[in-house]
Design a protein around this motif. Structure first.
Motif, mmCIF file in Angstrom:
data_model
loop_
_atom_site.group_PDB
_atom_site.id
_atom_site.type_symbol
_atom_site.label_atom_id
_atom_site.label_comp_id
_atom_site.label_asym_id
_atom_site.label_seq_id
_atom_site.Cartn_x
_atom_site.Cartn_y
_atom_site.Cartn_z
ATOM 1 N N VAL A 394 -56.406 3.814 48.612
ATOM 2 C CA VAL A 394 -56.548 3.901 50.068
ATOM 3 C C VAL A 394 -55.814 5.093 50.656
ATOM 4 O O VAL A 394 -55.904 5.345 51.859
ATOM 5 C CB VAL A 394 -56.044 2.605 50.745
ATOM 6 N N ALA A 395 -55.080 5.846 49.830
ATOM 7 C CA ALA A 395 -54.316 6.995 50.334
ATOM 8 C C ALA A 395 -55.255 8.143 50.703
ATOM 9 O O ALA A 395 -56.375 8.243 50.192
ATOM 10 C CB ALA A 395 -53.316 7.452 49.272
ATOM 11 N N PRO A 396 -54.810 9.029 51.605
ATOM 12 C CA PRO A 396 -55.631 10.175 51.999
ATOM 13 C C PRO A 396 -55.959 11.075 50.815
ATOM 14 O O PRO A 396 -55.236 11.105 49.809
ATOM 15 C CB PRO A 396 -54.745 10.902 53.024
ATOM 16 N N GLN A 397 -57.043 11.792 50.952
ATOM 17 C CA GLN A 397 -57.469 12.700 49.886
ATOM 18 C C GLN A 397 -56.378 13.726 49.599
ATOM 19 O O GLN A 397 -55.732 14.237 50.508
ATOM 20 C CB GLN A 397 -58.763 13.411 50.301
ATOM 21 N N GLY A 398 -56.168 14.003 48.328
ATOM 22 C CA GLY A 398 -55.134 14.957 47.933
ATOM 23 C C GLY A 398 -53.848 14.289 47.486
ATOM 24 O O GLY A 398 -52.953 14.947 46.956
ATOM 25 N N THR A 399 -53.754 12.978 47.691
ATOM 26 C CA THR A 399 -52.571 12.241 47.238
ATOM 27 C C THR A 399 -52.655 12.028 45.729
ATOM 28 O O THR A 399 -53.657 11.526 45.220
ATOM 29 C CB THR A 399 -52.474 10.881 47.939
ATOM 30 N N THR A 400 -51.615 12.418 45.031
ATOM 31 C CA THR A 400 -51.587 12.260 43.574
ATOM 32 C C THR A 400 -50.712 11.067 43.189
ATOM 33 O O THR A 400 -49.926 10.566 44.006
ATOM 34 C CB THR A 400 -51.036 13.526 42.898
ATOM 35 N N MET A 401 -50.843 10.642 41.938
ATOM 36 C CA MET A 401 -49.989 9.555 41.462
ATOM 37 C C MET A 401 -48.528 9.976 41.455
ATOM 38 O O MET A 401 -47.636 9.144 41.660
ATOM 39 C CB MET A 401 -50.417 9.120 40.060
ATOM 40 N N ALA A 402 -48.268 11.270 41.258
ATOM 41 C CA ALA A 402 -46.881 11.750 41.293
ATOM 42 C C ALA A 402 -46.281 11.536 42.691
ATOM 43 O O ALA A 402 -45.114 11.139 42.820
ATOM 44 C CB ALA A 402 -46.821 13.224 40.908
ATOM 45 N N HIS A 403 -47.068 11.805 43.736
ATOM 46 C CA HIS A 403 -46.608 11.555 45.110
ATOM 47 C C HIS A 403 -46.241 10.080 45.284
ATOM 48 O O HIS A 403 -45.209 9.740 45.869
ATOM 49 C CB HIS A 403 -47.702 11.916 46.120
ATOM 50 N N ILE A 404 -47.115 9.208 44.803
ATOM 51 C CA ILE A 404 -46.913 7.767 44.969
ATOM 52 C C ILE A 404 -45.703 7.297 44.173
ATOM 53 O O ILE A 404 -44.894 6.501 44.662
ATOM 54 C CB ILE A 404 -48.188 7.007 44.549
ATOM 55 N N TYR A 405 -45.549 7.808 42.945
ATOM 56 C CA TYR A 405 -44.391 7.429 42.130
ATOM 57 C C TYR A 405 -43.089 7.793 42.849
ATOM 58 O O TYR A 405 -42.164 6.974 42.938
ATOM 59 C CB TYR A 405 -44.432 8.135 40.775
ATOM 60 N N ARG A 406 -43.011 9.036 43.335
ATOM 61 C CA ARG A 406 -41.766 9.483 44.001
ATOM 62 C C ARG A 406 -41.502 8.690 45.278
ATOM 63 O O ARG A 406 -40.347 8.370 45.597
ATOM 64 C CB ARG A 406 -41.847 10.977 44.305
ATOM 65 N N ALA A 407 -42.554 8.352 46.009
ATOM 66 C CA ALA A 407 -42.377 7.601 47.259
ATOM 67 C C ALA A 407 -41.901 6.180 46.987
ATOM 68 O O ALA A 407 -41.181 5.594 47.805
ATOM 69 C CB ALA A 407 -43.691 7.582 48.041
ATOM 70 N N ALA A 408 -42.285 5.633 45.846
ATOM 71 C CA ALA A 408 -41.935 4.244 45.540
ATOM 72 C C ALA A 408 -40.486 4.077 45.117
ATOM 73 O O ALA A 408 -39.900 3.002 45.324
ATOM 74 C CB ALA A 408 -42.857 3.715 44.438
ATOM 75 N N VAL A 409 -39.880 5.116 44.543
ATOM 76 C CA VAL A 409 -38.546 4.987 43.926
ATOM 77 C C VAL A 409 -37.480 4.445 44.884
ATOM 78 O O VAL A 409 -36.755 3.499 44.538
ATOM 79 C CB VAL A 409 -38.108 6.327 43.304
ATOM 80 N N PRO A 410 -37.321 4.986 46.118
ATOM 81 C CA PRO A 410 -36.268 4.449 46.995
ATOM 82 C C PRO A 410 -36.443 2.968 47.302
ATOM 83 O O PRO A 410 -35.462 2.230 47.436
ATOM 84 C CB PRO A 410 -36.404 5.298 48.271
ATOM 85 N N PHE A 411 -37.682 2.521 47.407
ATOM 86 C CA PHE A 411 -37.929 1.112 47.725
ATOM 87 C C PHE A 411 -37.721 0.225 46.502
ATOM 88 O O PHE A 411 -37.331 -0.941 46.635
ATOM 89 C CB PHE A 411 -39.329 0.968 48.325
#
Length: 438
Positions: A394-411
């Protein structure tokens, strides 16, 4: 046969079948059938398996699963959840990081209404993430809050996974549902503190932007129309359990009725919406019930062969404190969540872990609350946490799994901190339960 041979004989084929792509419910069915035939006396074992399966799915305690599913589907299909987000938007105003905070607020409120973490990601991700990026939010602040807060659906009643945990672990479902409320709110608090703190330290992650002023009267009217009725729905589930008015099964029924009634009052309970609600909830409920039946017979197979007793004895013989062993169990759940879905983890580990926890003298409700936090943590953990892939969809076009991995770490760190707090302060779980079940 030694208990470890039995474990290898049962778990080895189970992992192979799941790795080959066989659905979890059918993987357990195959293993249970073969295991019952080999270990429980041939056809007599198969007959006992059939009886155990029928007993497991005809249990009155499983009713909340289907009813909670109806609640969640009705909220999404009738777009009541969208009304909730619109009202939150009016109240957050010009607070820096307001959209990220809306994700947390929405996650808390959706959890009390739906109990569906993947549905919350789909809704919040598709509605909030494009708006965040349009406003200049960077990936850590547009993806992370949605990943973290969506998992609150596991931790705040109604929670279908909490019901499944209660059934598999043979715990009071009412106690489990009450016991997870404070841990869920604690997670939301940690997410909020992190968002506010990081937005202050790195304001470029969530740039401020002008928001049209909303008259106070409009905020109040929107709250009365869109949120106050939801308070009644929440009370119809959590409140009646806490006050001892209804059992969890009865509370699930009142919650489902209140949700459908609210959709009808808003004139959105059309035949199409009602049909989608019932059909979708039935699909999910049947899948969950199949898995639960497999889990119950699986645990009985372990008990019959003596594998459960052997494992408990082996764990008790480890030269390590009981608290350390319990903590390692929780961390193992987090680790498994990086590669497996929540239900398979619960089916494999709970029949083994719960007897050990009880033998050590710990409160199994306290352990269950930490266990669910660990399940949620694993679901958002790289590389294969299920929530990460829903977010990618559901993420906007251009979002990579690396972006998602890094965003998840603090949570993920916030979740691990929650586990530590619960580990050292079990009263956060046990006191609310004791207040209710005195």
């Amino acid at each position: 046969m030694e208990w470890y041979y039995v474990i290898a004989l049962i778990l080895g084929p189970l992992f192979l079948l799941m790795a080959a792509g066989l659905p979890v419910a059918f993987a357990f069915l195959v293993v249970n059938l073969v295991g019952s035939y080999i270990l429980m006396g041939g056809l007599a074992g198969i007959e006992q398996l059939v009886l155990n399966t029928v007993d497991s799915v005809s249990s009155f305690t499983l009713i909340p699963i289907a009813l909670f599913m109806i609640m969640g589907e009705a909220m999404f299909q009738s777009r009541i959840a969208i009304d909730l987000m619109d009202t939150l938007d009016k109240w957050f105003g010009k607070i820096r990081g307001r959209l990220a905070l809306m994700a947390v607020g929405g996650g808390v409120l959706f959890s009390t209404l739906t109990g569906n973490s993947m549905g919350a990601i789909a809704l919040l991700g598709s509605s909030l993430t494009p708006e965040m990026e349009k406003r200049g939010y960077k990936k850590p602040m547009s993806l992370g809050p949605i990943l973290g807060s969506s998992g609150l659906a596991i931790m705040i009643p109604p929670s279908s996974l909490a019901v499944v945990l209660g059934v598999i672990a043979e715990l009071s479902i009412g106690k489990v549902l009450i016991g997870i409320i404070v841990p869920g709110l604690l997670m939301a608090l940690l997410y909020t503190v992190y968002i506010l703190g990081r937005c202050r330290l790195q304001p470029e992650l969530a740039p401020a932007f002008d928001v049209p002023p909303v008259p106070f009267a409009d905020k109040i009217s929107s709250t009365i129309i869109n949120i106050v009725p939801l308070v009644i729905v929440v009370f119809s589930v959590v409140g009646v359990i806490f006050l001892g008015i209804a059992t969890p099964s009865e509370a699930a029924a009142t919650g489902a009725f209140a949700t459908l009634a609210l959709a009808a009052v808003k004139r959105r309970l059309t035949p199409k919406v009602f049909g989608k609600t019932i059909f979708s909830s039935a699909n999910i409920s049947v899948m969950v019930l199949l898995i639960v039946s497999g889990a119950v017979t699986f645990s009985q197979l372990l008990a019959f062969t003596g594998a459960t007793y052997g494992m408990v004895e082996a764990v008790l013989a480890i030269d390590m404190s009981s608290s350390a062993i319990v903590f390692l169990m929780i961390m193992l759940v987090v680790l498994m969540g990086m590669f497996m879905g929540p239900l398979p983890i619960m089916l494999i580990t709970l029949p083994i872990f719960i007897p050990v926890v009880i033998q050590f003298g710990f409160d199994p409700i306290w352990f269950g609350a930490m266990y669910l936090v660990a399940i949620e943590t694993g679901a958002t953990s790289p590389p294969f946490g299920a929530a990460l892939f829903v977010m990618k969809a559901v993420a906007p076009q251009g979002t990579t799994m690396a972006h998602i991995y890094r965003a998840a770490v603090p949570f993920i760190i916030c979740d691990l901190l929650t586990i530590l707090i619960l580990f050292f302060f079990p009263q956060l779980v046990t006191v609310p339960v004791d207040l209710m079940f005195r």
